[in-house]
Write a protein that holds these residues in place. Structure first.
Motif, short mmCIF file in Angstrom:
data_model
loop_
_atom_site.label_atom_id
_atom_site.label_comp_id
_atom_site.label_asym_id
_atom_site.label_seq_id
_atom_site.Cartn_x
_atom_site.Cartn_y
_atom_site.Cartn_z
N VAL A 170 0.82 -1.22 0.00
CA VAL A 170 0.00 0.00 0.00
C VAL A 170 0.86 1.26 0.00
O VAL A 170 0.34 2.37 -0.13
CB VAL A 170 -0.95 0.03 1.22
N GLY A 171 2.17 1.09 0.16
CA GLY A 171 3.08 2.23 0.15
C GLY A 171 3.38 2.75 1.54
O GLY A 171 2.50 2.81 2.40
N VAL A 172 4.63 3.10 1.76
CA VAL A 172 5.09 3.59 3.07
C VAL A 172 5.78 4.94 2.89
O VAL A 172 6.52 5.14 1.92
CB VAL A 172 6.07 2.58 3.71
N ASN A 173 5.52 5.84 3.81
CA ASN A 173 6.22 7.13 3.81
C ASN A 173 7.64 6.90 4.33
O ASN A 173 7.88 6.92 5.54
CB ASN A 173 5.48 8.14 4.69
N LEU A 174 8.57 6.68 3.45
CA LEU A 174 9.93 6.31 3.83
C LEU A 174 10.65 7.43 4.58
O LEU A 174 11.53 7.16 5.40
CB LEU A 174 10.74 5.90 2.60
N GLU A 175 10.27 8.67 4.32
CA GLU A 175 10.93 9.79 4.99
C GLU A 175 10.70 9.73 6.49
O GLU A 175 11.54 10.17 7.28
CB GLU A 175 10.41 11.11 4.43
N ARG A 176 9.58 9.17 6.90
CA ARG A 176 9.27 9.06 8.33
C ARG A 176 10.20 8.06 9.02
O ARG A 176 10.51 8.19 10.19
CB ARG A 176 7.82 8.61 8.47
N PHE A 177 10.66 7.06 8.27
CA PHE A 177 11.43 5.98 8.88
C PHE A 177 12.90 5.99 8.52
O PHE A 177 13.71 5.33 9.17
CB PHE A 177 10.83 4.62 8.49
N SER A 178 13.26 6.69 7.47
CA SER A 178 14.64 6.64 6.98
C SER A 178 15.64 7.02 8.07
O SER A 178 15.51 8.06 8.72
CB SER A 178 14.79 7.58 5.78
N ASN A 179 16.64 6.17 8.29
CA ASN A 179 17.62 6.40 9.33
C ASN A 179 18.82 5.49 9.12
O ASN A 179 18.68 4.37 8.65
CB ASN A 179 17.00 6.14 10.71
N ASP A 180 20.00 5.97 9.48
CA ASP A 180 21.19 5.12 9.40
C ASP A 180 21.23 4.20 10.61
O ASP A 180 20.99 4.62 11.75
CB ASP A 180 22.46 5.98 9.35
N TYR A 181 21.58 2.96 10.38
CA TYR A 181 21.63 1.95 11.43
C TYR A 181 22.77 2.27 12.41
O TYR A 181 23.90 2.50 12.00
CB TYR A 181 21.83 0.57 10.80
N VAL A 182 22.46 2.27 13.69
CA VAL A 182 23.46 2.53 14.73
C VAL A 182 24.04 1.21 15.23
O VAL A 182 23.31 0.34 15.69
CB VAL A 182 22.84 3.31 15.91
N MET A 183 25.36 1.07 15.09
CA MET A 183 26.03 -0.17 15.53
C MET A 183 26.39 -0.06 17.01
O MET A 183 27.41 0.53 17.38
CB MET A 183 27.28 -0.40 14.68
N ARG A 184 25.52 -0.62 17.87
CA ARG A 184 25.79 -0.57 19.30
C ARG A 184 26.66 -1.74 19.74
O ARG A 184 26.65 -2.80 19.13
CB ARG A 184 24.47 -0.56 20.08
N ASP A 185 27.37 -1.55 20.83
CA ASP A 185 28.22 -2.59 21.41
C ASP A 185 27.33 -3.71 21.97
O ASP A 185 26.49 -3.45 22.84
CB ASP A 185 29.07 -2.00 22.53
N PRO A 186 27.45 -4.95 21.47
CA PRO A 186 26.59 -6.04 21.94
C PRO A 186 26.79 -6.38 23.42
O PRO A 186 25.97 -7.09 24.01
CB PRO A 186 26.99 -7.22 21.04
N ASN A 187 27.88 -5.89 24.02
CA ASN A 187 28.07 -6.12 25.45
C ASN A 187 27.17 -5.20 26.28
O ASN A 187 26.96 -5.43 27.47
CB ASN A 187 29.54 -5.89 25.83
N ASP A 188 26.67 -4.14 25.62
CA ASP A 188 25.64 -3.31 26.25
C ASP A 188 24.28 -3.91 25.91
O ASP A 188 24.18 -4.99 25.34
CB ASP A 188 25.75 -1.87 25.73
N THR A 189 23.23 -3.21 26.23
CA THR A 189 21.90 -3.71 25.93
C THR A 189 21.69 -3.84 24.41
O THR A 189 21.97 -2.91 23.66
CB THR A 189 20.83 -2.77 26.50
#
Length: 364
Positions: A170-189
């Protein structure tokens, strides 16, 4: 004045998926009518009818809905009738057929199937109950819109609908969701999210069982379950009985799912069946890595090893893939980049462009 009618079971379906289409018709000079259960009215809707379609074809509400819908169609010259959701679409097409037979100027009837209830590998009962109905009604459907490959091939095989179209949801407003993935330390949450209605079909317990196994290796794992539904008490009881309430959060219904996704490291979806799931497309637009079960709809969006992982309905396999994702940030980053690119196909602009070709209307 030219008129268009949209029907769906409930207002939330219109609100979530169809506002851009109502807006499109308003801009084309149409008078826009909407029939669904509830009293919500979009700024792009001229006439809103509160119709209770009921929960099944044998509901008492069906009779009154039929009479109301017949009156609406009989009193208006709708150029286009676009119907959504199973029960509402059954009733809409039957009424449209009857009204069209008595009018010289007939309405064009369009039905979007958001995932047939019968599917490959599905129960015999679902085929016995639902396939004959959809097949018969397809003969009075001008344009049948399919949103996944399996449904489209099935419709092609049985020549369902005068015309068949495969579109990207049905189509998604990509501007609302567009974001660069944050690589968090897996030893944290490390946070896993699943945005889905609490229903048997969404299969939350399987995910929780897999999460339990992964939690033994990574005690800081967190799981966010976003949504509401009939299975909420079942899910909550399981969490409490297994002392998982410190690791699993039920957020309830959220309008700002993009906020949840921004704090998410991995999305896991365990549905038994899907049409073309918005929750996965939104996750792709956020550049999130994915683990999904092997079902219709999921396999249209995820290519195993390319933008995520496809798994069987096995808690140990799912847990193994979760752990693998945690341990391999380079794989997560690879899936992230591919998802950002793949999500462009499902933008509202792309899908609306395809639908305008199907509507085939000109401005007054």
């Amino acid at each position: 004045m030219r008129k268009v009618l949209f029907t769906a079971k409930v207002d939330s379906h219109i609100r979530h998926f169809h506002i851009p289409y109502l807006k499109y018709f308003k801009q084309k000079g149409f008078q826009v009518h909407v029939a669904s259960e509830g009293n919500e009215k979009s700024e792009y809707c001229d006439f809103k009818y509160n119709l209770k379609f009921g929960t099944n074809p044998f509901s008492k509400q069906i009779v009154s809905a039929y009479k109301e819908l017949y009156k609406i169609m009989d009193e208006n010259e709708f150029e286009i009738i676009h119907t959504h959701t199973a029960i509402a679409s059954v009733l809409t097409r039957i009424v449209a057929y009857r009204v069209n037979r008595k009018k010289s100027k007939k309405s064009k009837v369009i039905y979007t199937a958001h995932g047939f209830h019968f599917l490959k590998g599905g129960s015999k009962l679902s085929w016995i109950l639902f396939f004959p109905v959809e097949y018969i009604l397809s003969k009075i459907t001008d344009d049948l819109i399919l949103i996944n490959q399996e449904d489209f091939l099935l419709a092609e095989k049985y020549s369902m609908g005068a015309k068949r179209h495969l579109i990207s949801g049905v189509g998604v407003n990509l501007e609302r969701f567009s974001n660069d993935y944050v690589m968090r330390d897996p030893n944290d949450t490390f946070t896993i999210s699943y945005i889905a209605e609490f229903s048997k079909n969404k299969n939350h317990i399987l995910l929780i069982e897999a999460f339990e196994l992964a939690l033994k290796k990574y005690p800081k794992l967190q799981l966010k379950l976003v949504g509401t539904g009939k299975q909420e008490d079942v899910i909550l009881n399981y969490i409490l009985l297994n002392n998982l309430n410190d690791s699993i959060e039920l957020t309830g219904y959220r309008k700002d799912v993009e906020t949840i996704l921004k704090g998410t490291d991995l999305v896991v979806a365990t549905s038994l069946r899907e049409g073309l799931p918005i929750n996965i497309i939104e996750s792709m637009a956020m550049g999130l890595p994915l683990i999904v079960t092997k079902c219709r709809g999921h396999v249209d969006l995820v290519v195993d090893g390319e933008n995520g992982v496809i798994v069987d309905y096995d808690k140990e396999e799912i847990a193994k893939e979760i752990i693998k994702m945690i341990q391999n940030p380079s794989i997560r980053l690879f899936y992230s980049k591919n998802n950002l690119e793949k999500s462009k196909k499902y933008s509202i602009d792309m899908v609306l462009k395809k639908m305008t070709e199907i509507y085939n209307v000109e401005s007054e």
